[in-house]
Motif scaffolding. Sequence first.
Motif, PDB file in Angstrom:
ATOM      1  N   THR A  38       0.828  -1.199   0.000  1.00 51.51           N
ATOM      2  CA  THR A  38       0.000   0.000   0.000  1.00 51.51           C
ATOM      3  C   THR A  38       0.864   1.252   0.000  1.00 51.51           C
ATOM      4  OG1 THR A  38      -1.591  -1.217   1.305  1.00 51.51           O
ATOM      5  CG2 THR A  38      -1.885   1.156   1.175  1.00 51.51           C
ATOM      6  N   MET A  39       1.897   1.253   0.860  1.00 53.62           N
ATOM      7  CA  MET A  39       2.799   2.410   0.911  1.00 53.62           C
ATOM      8  C   MET A  39       3.439   2.656  -0.439  1.00 53.62           C
ATOM      9  SD  MET A  39       4.911   1.840   4.403  1.00 53.62           S
ATOM     10  CE  MET A  39       6.174   3.020   3.950  1.00 53.62           C
ATOM     11  N   VAL A  40       3.915   1.575  -1.028  1.00 54.48           N
ATOM     12  CA  VAL A  40       4.635   1.692  -2.293  1.00 54.48           C
ATOM     13  C   VAL A  40       3.713   2.219  -3.394  1.00 54.48           C
ATOM     14  CG1 VAL A  40       5.791   0.348  -4.080  1.00 54.48           C
ATOM     15  CG2 VAL A  40       6.340  -0.035  -1.683  1.00 54.48           C
ATOM     16  N   ILE A  41       2.425   1.927  -3.284  1.00 51.10           N
ATOM     17  CA  ILE A  41       1.490   2.447  -4.285  1.00 51.10           C
ATOM     18  C   ILE A  41       1.017   3.856  -3.907  1.00 51.10           C
ATOM     19  CG2 ILE A  41      -0.794   2.153  -5.322  1.00 51.10           C
ATOM     20  CD1 ILE A  41      -0.433  -0.856  -4.924  1.00 51.10           C
ATOM     21  N   ALA A  42       0.542   3.999  -2.671  1.00 50.51           N
ATOM     22  CA  ALA A  42      -0.187   5.223  -2.318  1.00 50.51           C
ATOM     23  C   ALA A  42       0.723   6.436  -2.158  1.00 50.51           C
ATOM     24  CB  ALA A  42      -0.986   4.986  -1.037  1.00 50.51           C
ATOM     25  N   ALA A  50      -6.523  -0.507   2.296  1.00 44.95           N
ATOM     26  CA  ALA A  50      -5.564   0.334   3.020  1.00 44.95           C
ATOM     27  C   ALA A  50      -5.163   1.552   2.210  1.00 44.95           C
ATOM     28  CB  ALA A  50      -4.345  -0.504   3.388  1.00 44.95           C
ATOM     29  N   ILE A  51      -5.414   1.531   0.915  1.00 48.23           N
ATOM     30  CA  ILE A  51      -4.976   2.656   0.083  1.00 48.23           C
ATOM     31  C   ILE A  51      -5.629   3.963   0.522  1.00 48.23           C
ATOM     32  CG2 ILE A  51      -5.331   3.652  -2.219  1.00 48.23           C
ATOM     33  CD1 ILE A  51      -4.138   1.256  -3.388  1.00 48.23           C
ATOM     34  N   MET A  52      -6.902   3.887   0.852  1.00 52.74           N
ATOM     35  CA  MET A  52      -7.640   5.101   1.213  1.00 52.74           C
ATOM     36  C   MET A  52      -6.988   5.875   2.381  1.00 52.74           C
ATOM     37  SD  MET A  52     -10.329   7.147   1.364  1.00 52.74           S
ATOM     38  CE  MET A  52     -11.029   8.107   2.668  1.00 52.74           C
ATOM     39  N   PRO A  53      -6.792   5.260   3.550  1.00 54.53           N
ATOM     40  CA  PRO A  53      -6.203   6.062   4.633  1.00 54.53           C
ATOM     41  C   PRO A  53      -4.785   6.542   4.326  1.00 54.53           C
ATOM     42  CG  PRO A  53      -6.454   3.766   5.306  1.00 54.53           C
ATOM     43  CD  PRO A  53      -7.185   3.917   4.008  1.00 54.53           C
TER      44      PRO A  53
END
Lengths: 310, 507
Positions: free
Chosen positions: B34-38, B93-96
Amino acid sequence: MLTFKQVTKAYGDQRALDAVSLTIASHELFVLVGPSGSGKTTLLKMINRLNTPTSGQILIDDSDVAAVTDVRALRRRIGYVLQGGALFPNMTVAQNVAVPLATLGWSQAAQTARVTELLTQVGLSPERFLTRKPSELSGGEAQRVGIIRALAAKPDIILMDEPFSALDPLSRTQLQALVRQLHAALKTTIVFVTHDMDEALALADRLAVMHAGQLQQVGTPAELLGAPANDFVAQFFAGARDAQQYLRQVIAAGFGHPGTGEQALAPTATLQAWAQVLRQTPTQAVQVGPTVLEPADLIAYLASTKEVRA
Amino acid sequence: MSQAILTYWQENGAEIWRALGQHLALSLLATLITMVIAIPLAVVLIDHRRAGEAVLQVASVIQTIPSLAILGLLIPLVGIGTVPALIALVLYAIMPVFSNTYAGLTNIDPRLIEAADAFGVSRRFKLFRVQLPLAMPMILTGLRLAAVMVIGTATLAALIGGGGLGTYILLGIQTNNNAALIIGAGLAAALALIASAMIKLLARGSWRWLAGGTVALLVISGTALGVTTWRNANRETITIAGKMGGEPEVLIHMYKDLIQAADPSVHVAVKPNFGGTAFLFKGLTSGKIDIYPEFTGTVLQSLVKTDQAVPHQPAKAYQQAKQLLARQFQLTYLPPMAYQNGYMMTVRRADAERYQLQTIGDLQRVPQFQAAYDPDFYQQADGWPGLQQAYGLQFSKVRTMEPALRYEALADKHVDVTDGYTTDPQIKEYDLVVLEDDQAFFPPYQGAPLMSTTFAKAHPKVVQALNRLAGKVTTAQMQALNYAVTVKHEKAATVARRFLKDQGLID
Ligand SMILES: Nc1ncnc2c1ncn2[C@@H]1O[C@H](COP(=O)(O)OP(=O)(O)O)[C@@H](O)[C@H]1O
Ligand SMILES: [Mg+2]
């Protein structure tokens, strides 16, 4: 030398700047003064391309800033001081001051040496301040750091946008003195923006008065105070002229006698200017138009104004 | 209670640790992906506010989709196990992470950005020394929210064979085993709290530390996952899944033991508590699982399309189910076991003796009785409304009740008659009497292995092994097996093996 040629900036149908033409000499401490919203910031930011004119030209030493392809390189030659210092809160004082140096690729050792030198120059002890965070500085200290950050890379020009407006009067006076002192030592061209006419008068070699996007008058403080070009300028400096005492007021109060003195002063010269002359040569009589003022006249005049106030 | 938890832990310690490890790895990997994407996405969109808002909208819409629905949508696309669980978790998890990072990056004091620009700093310097550090508190808040949510939602991975602590939560719910439930839920909660605290600690560290840590963790968990996958890929694996509950778990362990006894070279993976009927059927038809036990009644009522009424004779029902499955889905339905796991009506033994109650019809004689039903049974045509008509029944009071509470209410004499399943272990636990469905009103529910015809043809040995269960396991035996798992909390694997040995089906 900085030249503005017919610089206009339009936001929609509002003109933030209207055909401003102006020349600022190299090594000059030039102040742009005017009420809030008069277009000072807009004009200032055009020098380092943080803003661009709708029409007109800005030249630095005859080269058009609009023609610059590497804007970053241009900006690295121009220091910038914002209100309150605008220090990066995540960096220490040393890191903040070194930002322009790091950008220029200075070695760590060279950076530290330069930062230490600069801190000392503005009266901040390096041992105490190098590793502090901006949140641990007073307003005056933060702005000192803001100023030396702008000086760090020895730029040709330094731009200051209302740097002291959030400070208390005492710190403001101290920092104004510091700016004059640094300018005297470094001879960098400084363009200083303020809405405070006292500050403008205290600092300026020359100043430009702005109102509603238009340039009202350019000149030395004495020229503007002595011969305001229009009602707006006269109005704007009215307070200062009341506080300020001029030789023509001394004459108007009945002092002096006809004759010829050793040194000529303009009727718009201030009492301070007269006092400076007397400090050099305490017995000197000065010539103001057809009238001669003796040193005793200064003391008598000041005593008489004291009586009036009492 | 604490004694029960301790005992459960002692018996299953190794597996619980493994589930905890799985849970941690899954959550960590999901958070890192998620971190790597968001975060890069938020960085790219700093100066494109409209696009940023659009991403924010999409991410919030995704968040509102129920997690089970996302899992359901993903199974046909990416199968079962870790991958769909990971995708679902990342989607959530992407949203937050994105919204907090984006807010952090776009709400920096504009004077600071102006200062950075005015000094002609490089893009990299501006991003890594100014924007990201200043947005860091918000980024970490987003990460903390995401980590806590991911750890919580990861318990659902157990539904689709993704393992983790959810396994114990499901097991606990399905088999009424509070020790397992508390261990699963407690560990998940503890994990969430620890993760949250650790990210708070991280907030005091520097950006570089975080970046370094992220890369290290990514490498470690990536390697661990890769090695596991690679190991499993080397042998033929037959995947057997089961529905929620203790009974399917016992059955799939029987299947496993029988298959491995017939051919020790194959590797059988069992996935208990895999999900509801729809999940399993989708998994089977899309080839993600190979075998699962299904009931004849469920096939006829929910899976195949047919206009005919469900036959009341068990043998006919099986034949019809088998033919329709073969025709409509190319599935092979092996012969069923003996036991019936259909609806039944039950009363206390004392009442049965006192009123001479043997068949459902005998209930006509006790209109003073109070009844409590599972809400589904109360509504469905093949439940109470039909039953009432077929037998002409009338009770003084009929109400609905949570299935789990019905039996206790019956045993404690708050009600006198309830519905239930013929193999429910509570029949034995509370010494209840099951009334005979002499009019054969309830559709037959017989369990049998279901698999694709292709699989059946390719694995004759497996078919042969499973057929050894045909006609075996009586209703009483199944009740006893369920009792051992659900009430006595024995391991399903142990119970299954003991039964097969007792019956001489394996040595
Ligand atoms: N980005 C902008 N968009 C629209 N109007 C602006 C913008 N920036 C400045 N202005 C307007 O231009 C005028 C001059 O602004 P500014 O140069 O900031 O004044 P000063 O610095 O003298 O207070 C003001 O009327 C202000 O509202
Ligand atoms: Mg301004």
